[in-house]
Design an enzyme around this catalytic site. Structure first.
Site, PDB file in Angstrom:
ATOM      1  N   LEU A  67       0.880  -1.166   0.000  1.00  0.00           N
ATOM      2  CA  LEU A  67       0.000   0.000   0.000  1.00  0.00           C
ATOM      3  C   LEU A  67       0.914   1.211   0.000  1.00  0.00           C
ATOM      4  O   LEU A  67       1.886   1.258   0.758  1.00  0.00           O
ATOM      5  CB  LEU A  67      -0.893   0.018   1.250  1.00  0.00           C
ATOM      6  CG  LEU A  67      -1.903  -1.118   1.397  1.00  0.00           C
ATOM      7  CD1 LEU A  67      -2.691  -0.947   2.687  1.00  0.00           C
ATOM      8  CD2 LEU A  67      -2.844  -1.181   0.208  1.00  0.00           C
ATOM      9  N   ASP A  68       0.629   2.197  -0.842  1.00  0.00           N
ATOM     10  CA  ASP A  68       1.512   3.350  -0.918  1.00  0.00           C
ATOM     11  C   ASP A  68       1.407   4.211   0.337  1.00  0.00           C
ATOM     12  O   ASP A  68       0.545   3.997   1.201  1.00  0.00           O
ATOM     13  CB  ASP A  68       1.266   4.170  -2.190  1.00  0.00           C
ATOM     14  CG  ASP A  68      -0.122   4.789  -2.249  1.00  0.00           C
ATOM     15  OD1 ASP A  68      -0.561   5.376  -1.238  1.00  0.00           O
ATOM     16  OD2 ASP A  68      -0.764   4.715  -3.313  1.00  0.00           O
ATOM     17  N   LYS A  69       2.279   5.166   0.436  1.00  0.00           N
ATOM     18  CA  LYS A  69       2.399   5.996   1.632  1.00  0.00           C
ATOM     19  C   LYS A  69       1.099   6.688   1.996  1.00  0.00           C
ATOM     20  O   LYS A  69       0.793   6.899   3.176  1.00  0.00           O
ATOM     21  CB  LYS A  69       3.502   7.034   1.399  1.00  0.00           C
ATOM     22  CG  LYS A  69       3.852   7.887   2.593  1.00  0.00           C
ATOM     23  CD  LYS A  69       5.029   8.790   2.257  1.00  0.00           C
ATOM     24  CE  LYS A  69       5.458   9.622   3.448  1.00  0.00           C
ATOM     25  NZ  LYS A  69       6.626  10.488   3.127  1.00  0.00           N
ATOM     26  N   ASP A  70       0.300   7.039   0.987  1.00  0.00           N
ATOM     27  CA  ASP A  70      -0.932   7.792   1.211  1.00  0.00           C
ATOM     28  C   ASP A  70      -2.170   6.909   1.277  1.00  0.00           C
ATOM     29  O   ASP A  70      -3.297   7.409   1.191  1.00  0.00           O
ATOM     30  CB  ASP A  70      -1.093   8.843   0.111  1.00  0.00           C
ATOM     31  CG  ASP A  70       0.045   9.851   0.114  1.00  0.00           C
ATOM     32  OD1 ASP A  70       0.449  10.265   1.215  1.00  0.00           O
ATOM     33  OD2 ASP A  70       0.544  10.204  -0.970  1.00  0.00           O
ATOM     34  N   THR A  71      -1.976   5.593   1.419  1.00  0.00           N
ATOM     35  CA  THR A  71      -3.093   4.662   1.539  1.00  0.00           C
ATOM     36  C   THR A  71      -3.026   3.966   2.888  1.00  0.00           C
ATOM     37  O   THR A  71      -1.962   3.534   3.320  1.00  0.00           O
ATOM     38  CB  THR A  71      -3.060   3.608   0.414  1.00  0.00           C
ATOM     39  OG1 THR A  71      -3.122   4.272  -0.857  1.00  0.00           O
ATOM     40  CG2 THR A  71      -4.236   2.651   0.525  1.00  0.00           C
TER      41      THR A  71
END
Length: 244
Positions: free
Chosen positions: A112-116
């Site tokens: 999951l990316d940093k903003d998820t």
């Protein structure tokens, strides 16, 4: 019946991040390792790696960490990354410090990316990791997306068509399911895991994802009582639900 593996005590504890083998030898010399209530005095002794070993062995007065083959369910908070090497807060920083030294290493199952935020699995079981992330399995991933603009009503048909082609790619996306929650919020279930998959889908529909949260993976749903940054170990039935 499958043969139960065994290991030297110093090799086992070193692989679990308790220190180098000389560190373990010193720990044993000072009575820091017990098995069934008795002090271990021979680091070269081999012991069966039975499921109950973490309940029978103590290190520095604390129960032994889980043996290899663990699966962790984490509520990934915003601002953390799934890489082992990137700068800034990592999801691995939320685990006990010595778990960063375990061999085989604990890795996230997908990213999951940093903003998820949301449901993230981590494991040291390489074959299981590959089974879950294999494109051939088409495991469902469900996300809740908050959008910059209201939905216009065309998105569900577009995402379900199997014809949506993302910019820079040659293969259309597999059909995905959209559930409208509010004018600017939706739940999207996909069976692939392409780069920034959900964000790019809504971008292709002329919208922008402002917040993204993964709610489920396969048949496993993120528990409501697991707060951001918290984690727990999964049992066999829960692991099987991911692959169901």
């Amino acid at each position: 019946m499958a043969k139960i593996p065994n290991s030297r005590i110093d090799r086992l504890l070193a692989s679990m991040g308790y220190g180098s083998r000389p560190d373990i030898a010193r720990l044993v010399r000072y009575g820091g390792v017990t098995l069934d209530g008795a002090a271990v005095n021979d680091v070269s002794a081999r012991i069966p790696l039975t499921p109950d070993l973490p309940m029978r062995m103590k290190v520095s007065g604390e129960a032994l960490d889980p043996l290899a083959g663990l699966v962790i369910l984490m509520h990934k908070p915003l601002g953390t990354t799934c890489s082992h090497n990137e700068a800034g807060p990592l999801v691995y920083d939320l685990l006990p410090a010595r778990w960063r030294r375990r061999k085989p290493a604990i890795s996230s199952i997908g990213r999951l990316d940093k903003d998820t935020s949301g449901l993230l699995l981590l494991t040291d079981d390489g074959p299981l990791l590959h089974r879950i992330t294999s494109p051939k399995r088409h495991i469902r991933k469900t996300y809740r997306a908050t959008l910059a603009r209201p939905l216009d009503g065309s998105e569900a048909a577009l995402f379900a068509s199997g014809d949506l082609l993302l910019k820079g790619e040659e293969k259309p996306l597999a059909p995905a399911e959209l559930e409208v929650i509010s004018p600017s919020e939706a739940r999207l279930t996909v069976v692939e895991g392409r780069y920034h998959h959900v964000r790019r889908m809504f971008a292709a529909a002329g919208n922008h994802v402002e917040a993204l949260h993964r709610e489920a993976l396969g048949g496993l749903t993120l528990p409501e009582d697991l707060a951001a940054g918290e984690w727990r170990l999964l049992g066999e039935a829960e692991i099987a639900s991911v692959l169901a």
